[in-house]
Design a protein around this motif. Structure first.
Motif, PDB file in Angstrom:
ATOM      1  N   THR A   1       0.829  -1.205   0.000  1.00 28.01           N
ATOM      2  CA  THR A   1       0.000   0.000   0.000  1.00 28.01           C
ATOM      3  C   THR A   1       0.865   1.257   0.000  1.00 28.01           C
ATOM      4  O   THR A   1       0.586   2.218  -0.730  1.00 28.01           O
ATOM      5  CB  THR A   1      -0.940  -0.011   1.219  1.00 28.01           C
ATOM      6  N   ILE A   2       1.893   1.255   0.811  1.00 30.28           N
ATOM      7  CA  ILE A   2       2.819   2.395   0.835  1.00 30.28           C
ATOM      8  C   ILE A   2       3.418   2.620  -0.548  1.00 30.28           C
ATOM      9  O   ILE A   2       3.481   3.754  -1.045  1.00 30.28           O
ATOM     10  CB  ILE A   2       3.923   2.159   1.877  1.00 30.28           C
ATOM     11  N   ASP A   3       3.834   1.548  -1.187  1.00 30.18           N
ATOM     12  CA  ASP A   3       4.439   1.660  -2.523  1.00 30.18           C
ATOM     13  C   ASP A   3       3.435   2.222  -3.533  1.00 30.18           C
ATOM     14  O   ASP A   3       3.797   3.054  -4.384  1.00 30.18           O
ATOM     15  CB  ASP A   3       4.936   0.290  -2.993  1.00 30.18           C
ATOM     16  N   ARG A   4       2.179   1.787  -3.437  1.00 28.99           N
ATOM     17  CA  ARG A   4       1.152   2.282  -4.357  1.00 28.99           C
ATOM     18  C   ARG A   4       0.877   3.768  -4.123  1.00 28.99           C
ATOM     19  O   ARG A   4       0.718   4.541  -5.070  1.00 28.99           O
ATOM     20  CB  ARG A   4      -0.141   1.469  -4.188  1.00 28.99           C
ATOM     21  N   ILE A   5       0.781   4.150  -2.862  1.00 27.54           N
ATOM     22  CA  ILE A   5       0.537   5.562  -2.550  1.00 27.54           C
ATOM     23  C   ILE A   5       1.672   6.426  -3.087  1.00 27.54           C
ATOM     24  O   ILE A   5       1.437   7.468  -3.723  1.00 27.54           O
ATOM     25  CB  ILE A   5       0.364   5.761  -1.031  1.00 27.54           C
ATOM     26  N   GLU A   6       2.898   5.998  -2.849  1.00 26.94           N
ATOM     27  CA  GLU A   6       4.044   6.782  -3.301  1.00 26.94           C
ATOM     28  C   GLU A   6       4.096   6.881  -4.820  1.00 26.94           C
ATOM     29  O   GLU A   6       4.513   7.900  -5.374  1.00 26.94           O
ATOM     30  CB  GLU A   6       5.335   6.162  -2.765  1.00 26.94           C
ATOM     31  N   LYS A   7       3.633   5.848  -5.503  1.00 31.52           N
ATOM     32  CA  LYS A   7       3.640   5.849  -6.961  1.00 31.52           C
ATOM     33  C   LYS A   7       2.497   6.678  -7.543  1.00 31.52           C
ATOM     34  O   LYS A   7       2.694   7.437  -8.508  1.00 31.52           O
ATOM     35  CB  LYS A   7       3.536   4.412  -7.480  1.00 31.52           C
ATOM     36  N   LEU A   8       1.303   6.551  -6.979  1.00 32.65           N
ATOM     37  CA  LEU A   8       0.104   7.124  -7.587  1.00 32.65           C
ATOM     38  C   LEU A   8      -0.285   8.495  -7.047  1.00 32.65           C
ATOM     39  O   LEU A   8      -0.882   9.303  -7.761  1.00 32.65           O
ATOM     40  CB  LEU A   8      -1.076   6.165  -7.387  1.00 32.65           C
ATOM     41  N   ASN A   9       0.052   8.765  -5.795  1.00 35.92           N
ATOM     42  CA  ASN A   9      -0.452   9.990  -5.177  1.00 35.92           C
ATOM     43  C   ASN A   9       0.064  11.289  -5.805  1.00 35.92           C
ATOM     44  O   ASN A   9      -0.687  12.268  -5.854  1.00 35.92           O
ATOM     45  CB  ASN A   9      -0.153   9.995  -3.677  1.00 35.92           C
ATOM     46  N   PRO A  10       1.308  11.359  -6.293  1.00 38.42           N
ATOM     47  CA  PRO A  10       1.754  12.624  -6.876  1.00 38.42           C
ATOM     48  C   PRO A  10       0.866  13.130  -8.012  1.00 38.42           C
ATOM     49  O   PRO A  10       0.723  14.347  -8.193  1.00 38.42           O
ATOM     50  CB  PRO A  10       3.163  12.287  -7.384  1.00 38.42           C
ATOM     51  N   ALA A  11       0.235  12.218  -8.742  1.00 35.08           N
ATOM     52  CA  ALA A  11      -0.629  12.635  -9.855  1.00 35.08           C
ATOM     53  C   ALA A  11      -2.054  12.934  -9.413  1.00 35.08           C
ATOM     54  O   ALA A  11      -2.807  13.582 -10.153  1.00 35.08           O
ATOM     55  CB  ALA A  11      -0.649  11.545 -10.926  1.00 35.08           C
ATOM     56  N   LEU A  12      -2.432  12.503  -8.223  1.00 36.53           N
ATOM     57  CA  LEU A  12      -3.823  12.625  -7.784  1.00 36.53           C
ATOM     58  C   LEU A  12      -4.022  13.559  -6.602  1.00 36.53           C
ATOM     59  O   LEU A  12      -5.083  14.149  -6.441  1.00 36.53           O
ATOM     60  CB  LEU A  12      -4.383  11.247  -7.428  1.00 36.53           C
TER      61      LEU A  12
ATOM     62  N   ASN B   1      -7.398  15.186  -8.010  1.00 35.84           N
ATOM     63  CA  ASN B   1      -7.672  14.872  -9.405  1.00 35.84           C
ATOM     64  C   ASN B   1      -8.448  13.571  -9.530  1.00 35.84           C
ATOM     65  O   ASN B   1      -8.175  12.597  -8.822  1.00 35.84           O
ATOM     66  CB  ASN B   1      -6.370  14.751 -10.192  1.00 35.84           C
ATOM     67  N   LEU B   2      -9.403  13.551 -10.442  1.00 38.25           N
ATOM     68  CA  LEU B   2     -10.143  12.341 -10.749  1.00 38.25           C
ATOM     69  C   LEU B   2      -9.215  11.362 -11.457  1.00 38.25           C
ATOM     70  O   LEU B   2      -8.613  11.714 -12.475  1.00 38.25           O
ATOM     71  CB  LEU B   2     -11.335  12.677 -11.647  1.00 38.25           C
ATOM     72  N   PRO B   3      -9.066  10.137 -10.971  1.00 35.54           N
ATOM     73  CA  PRO B   3      -8.153   9.200 -11.622  1.00 35.54           C
ATOM     74  C   PRO B   3      -8.460   8.955 -13.093  1.00 35.54           C
ATOM     75  O   PRO B   3      -7.542   8.777 -13.901  1.00 35.54           O
ATOM     76  CB  PRO B   3      -8.331   7.919 -10.791  1.00 35.54           C
ATOM     77  N   LEU B   4      -9.738   8.979 -13.460  1.00 30.20           N
ATOM     78  CA  LEU B   4     -10.121   8.727 -14.845  1.00 30.20           C
ATOM     79  C   LEU B   4      -9.838   9.902 -15.765  1.00 30.20           C
ATOM     80  O   LEU B   4      -9.724   9.736 -16.984  1.00 30.20           O
ATOM     81  CB  LEU B   4     -11.615   8.372 -14.916  1.00 30.20           C
ATOM     82  N   ASP B   5      -9.741  11.101 -15.200  1.00 31.12           N
ATOM     83  CA  ASP B   5      -9.505  12.316 -15.984  1.00 31.12           C
ATOM     84  C   ASP B   5      -8.971  13.386 -15.037  1.00 31.12           C
ATOM     85  O   ASP B   5      -9.744  14.067 -14.366  1.00 31.12           O
ATOM     86  CB  ASP B   5     -10.801  12.794 -16.652  1.00 31.12           C
ATOM     87  N   PRO B   6      -7.646  13.557 -14.973  1.00 30.33           N
ATOM     88  CA  PRO B   6      -7.054  14.500 -14.013  1.00 30.33           C
ATOM     89  C   PRO B   6      -7.457  15.952 -14.202  1.00 30.33           C
ATOM     90  O   PRO B   6      -7.188  16.776 -13.323  1.00 30.33           O
ATOM     91  CB  PRO B   6      -5.547  14.312 -14.233  1.00 30.33           C
ATOM     92  N   SER B   7      -8.112  16.289 -15.313  1.00 28.77           N
ATOM     93  CA  SER B   7      -8.597  17.652 -15.494  1.00 28.77           C
ATOM     94  C   SER B   7      -9.880  17.886 -14.701  1.00 28.77           C
ATOM     95  O   SER B   7     -10.372  19.018 -14.641  1.00 28.77           O
ATOM     96  CB  SER B   7      -8.853  17.949 -16.971  1.00 28.77           C
ATOM     97  N   ARG B   8     -10.398  16.837 -14.079  1.00 33.64           N
ATOM     98  CA  ARG B   8     -11.640  16.923 -13.315  1.00 33.64           C
ATOM     99  C   ARG B   8     -11.378  16.674 -11.837  1.00 33.64           C
ATOM    100  O   ARG B   8     -10.391  16.044 -11.458  1.00 33.64           O
ATOM    101  CB  ARG B   8     -12.670  15.898 -13.828  1.00 33.64           C
ATOM    102  N   ASN B   9     -12.298  17.161 -11.001  1.00 33.60           N
ATOM    103  CA  ASN B   9     -12.189  16.984  -9.560  1.00 33.60           C
ATOM    104  C   ASN B   9     -12.827  15.666  -9.148  1.00 33.60           C
ATOM    105  O   ASN B   9     -13.853  15.264  -9.699  1.00 33.60           O
ATOM    106  CB  ASN B   9     -12.867  18.146  -8.833  1.00 33.60           C
ATOM    107  N   ALA B  10     -12.234  15.003  -8.169  1.00 35.27           N
ATOM    108  CA  ALA B  10     -12.728  13.694  -7.719  1.00 35.27           C
ATOM    109  C   ALA B  10     -13.984  13.799  -6.873  1.00 35.27           C
ATOM    110  O   ALA B  10     -14.578  12.774  -6.520  1.00 35.27           O
ATOM    111  CB  ALA B  10     -11.639  12.964  -6.942  1.00 35.27           C
ATOM    112  N   GLY B  11     -14.417  15.011  -6.542  1.00 37.21           N
ATOM    113  CA  GLY B  11     -15.631  15.183  -5.757  1.00 37.21           C
ATOM    114  C   GLY B  11     -15.332  15.444  -4.295  1.00 37.21           C
ATOM    115  O   GLY B  11     -14.191  15.465  -3.858  1.00 37.21           O
ATOM    116  N   GLY B  12     -16.398  15.650  -3.529  1.00 38.66           N
ATOM    117  CA  GLY B  12     -16.214  15.950  -2.123  1.00 38.66           C
ATOM    118  C   GLY B  12     -17.441  15.609  -1.308  1.00 38.66           C
ATOM    119  O   GLY B  12     -18.485  15.272  -1.861  1.00 38.66           O
ATOM    120  N   SER B  13     -17.303  15.642  -0.012  1.00 46.87           N
ATOM    121  CA  SER B  13     -16.029  16.027   0.584  1.00 46.87           C
ATOM    122  C   SER B  13     -15.052  14.878   0.746  1.00 46.87           C
ATOM    123  O   SER B  13     -13.902  15.093   1.126  1.00 46.87           O
ATOM    124  CB  SER B  13     -16.274  16.673   1.956  1.00 46.87           C
ATOM    125  N   SER B  14     -15.493  13.648   0.443  1.00 45.53           N
ATOM    126  CA  SER B  14     -14.594  12.492   0.555  1.00 45.53           C
ATOM    127  C   SER B  14     -13.860  12.247  -0.761  1.00 45.53           C
ATOM    128  O   SER B  14     -13.709  11.098  -1.203  1.00 45.53           O
ATOM    129  CB  SER B  14     -15.384  11.246   0.973  1.00 45.53           C
TER     130      SER B  14
END
Length: 482
Positions: free
Chosen positions: A27-38, A135-148
């Motif tokens: 999980t740590i490895d995935r977060i470190e890999k994916l979080n910078p873009a999201l 960023n929305l994972p499917l389209d980083p130009s969009r917001n992933a929503g809120g508040s969660s």
């Protein structure tokens, strides 16, 4: 390794096919890999998680060794960051552990960090000035929503198999819809509260989670629920058969696709409901179109904003006492300031009336569910919004900065204007919060460009069993896009 869901992870740990430490490191490895873009995860507690994973006192528990992300709002763990998306609390550790968080740990979860949220959870998008947009994972130009939004992006991208969330006006279901996830908002009183706060937003706000499988949702609800007599809204637990059982009869389901506040609903959101209706009929259920919404949507939202204003003013009284000074506009975002200031002028009798109105809304929905098992609507009116889509015009921002200079009626009008465009995107979710009902967003529809729109099913208070049993039936029929 790829895991179907959190249940599969826990089973593997309990059967000693994998160690909790291995899961945490993955999980740590995935977060470190994916979080910078999201920008989904805003604080990390990797060392503590790895240390916790070496213990074995979680074995035999329903979510043994499953890595977990808390939402950085109202889910406090003593000594860990708890910013609520606000500059005021940046870097400040929580002074206590919430019952919700302790119960998660008791179920075997291992906390690895916290997810991004808008300041104080006021928005249906996540773009706090403290942490930046999600960023929305499917389209980083969009917001992933809120508040969660951070929780949804972390789950949808595969950082974790399940993520903590909360819902005060749609904050679980809205990002679930945008990200193609399952989002259950539980009944008022279903999930344990305390020890500091027992009635978030007068009972409108509840904690639960976002999931990728119906069985995770069932499993978490069954083991998490609590008949909590010290709380203001105790609710009797559901039985194992009710949570995990199969539907014993066809359901009568009403559906409605128009906005409760008169705003536009996209053709795709309408189509999502219409397609769901066809599938539900094929499964043997009775589906009936409503000619009008069961409640006055505008009156409902006005009472929601009034309550929120008063509760926010009270929250800032506590903050001022803790900081030993008065709050200023420089301490917070403009939206928070406007809500805070508007709460200063509302007479107690109007707040009391708003809560009495909530009781009447709830009673009306109880009568509605004497005729219909469920209410089906779109979860949201369209797909996830573009970043900046709800930026406020300069003239409105200026008026909001000077909210304290307006009359009470003028302040409430400003609050309505402030939320008007964003409410138009998400007008279907708040009713369940105000009435204390359970509602679930299910990922049944994908637009031609690959962006999802969820459908929402709402049940009578306390009847999560109907939502879960129908969701299980739909998942078994291959109707959920997970």
């Amino acid at each position: 390794m790829e895991w179907k869901d959190a249940t599969a992870m826990a089973q593997a740990v309990n059967q000693k096919q994998v160690s909790a430490k291995e899961l945490v490191q993955e999980t740590i490895d995935r977060i470190e890999k994916l979080n910078p873009a999201l920008n989904a995860v805003v604080s990390k507690q990797y060392d503590e998680a790895l240390k916790e994973a070496e213990k074995e006192d979680y074995l035999g528990k329903p979510f043994a060794g499953v890595p977990f992300l808390l939402k950085d709002l109202g889910q406090n763990e003593k000594g860990q960051p708890s910013s609520a998306g606000s500059r005021l609390f940046a870097g400040r550790p929580a002074g206590h552990t919430d019952t919700y968080v302790q119960r998660l740990k008791d179920l075997g979860f291992i906390i690895v960090g916290r997810t991004n949220t808008p300041e104080f959870g006021f928005k249906n998008i996540s773009d706090a000035s403290l942490h930046g947009p999600v960023n929305l994972p499917l389209d980083p130009s969009r917001n992933a929503g809120g508040s969660s939004g951070g929780a949804a992006a972390a789950l949808a991208s595969g950082m974790v198999s399940i993520a903590a969330a909360s819902d005060g006006g749609g904050s679980i279901r809205i990002p679930a819809s945008f990200n193609g996830l399952i989002g259950l908002k539980t009944s008022r009183g279903r999930i344990p509260v305390g020890p500091k706060s027992y009635r978030g937003w007068q009972g409108a706000s509840v904690n639960f989670a976002l999931t990728k499988s119906v069985r995770d949702t069932q499993r978490l609800l069954y083991h998490f629920q609590d008949y909590q007599l010290e709380a203001p809204f105790p609710l009797a637990n559901l039985s194992e058969e009710e949570v995990f059982g199969k539907l014993s009869r066809p359901l009568k389901i009403a559906y409605y696709t128009k906005s409760p506040v008169g705003s536009k609903v996209s053709p795709e959101a309408v189509e999502a409901v219409q397609k769901a209706c066809h599938h539900l009929v094929d499964l043997g259920h009775e589906v009936v179109e409503l000619s009008e919404y069961p409640l006055d949507g505008v009156a409902l939202m006005k009472s929601f904003y009034l309550m929120n204003s008063v509760d926010t003013a009270q929250m800032f009284d506590d903050i001022e006492a803790a900081f030993g000074r008065q709050m200023t506009l420089e301490d917070m975002e403009v939206m928070s300031w406007a809500i805070y200031q508007s709460g200063q002028t509302i007479p107690a009798k109007l707040h009391s009336k708003a809560l009495l109105d909530w009781d009447q809304f709830g009673a009306s929905m109880a009568r509605f569910h004497e005729d219909y098992d469920l209410l089906l609507t779109p979860t949201v009116a369209d797909v996830a919004p573009k970043h900046g889509q709800f930026d406020l015009p300069a003239d409105l921002l200026d008026r909001l900065k000077h909210t304290q200079n307006y009359s009470m009626e003028g302040q409430q009008d400003l609050i309505w204007q402030m939320f008007e465009d964003s409410l138009a995107l998400t007008p279907f979710t708040q009713q369940a919060n105000i009435c204390g009902q359970p509602a679930i967003s299910l990922p049944t529809y994908v637009r031609a460009d690959g962006l999802p729109i969820g459908i929402q099913l709402t049940a009578a208070k306390g009847r999560e069993d109907l939502l879960l049993q129908l969701a299980d039936q739909m998942e078994a029929a291959g109707l959920l896009n997970l």
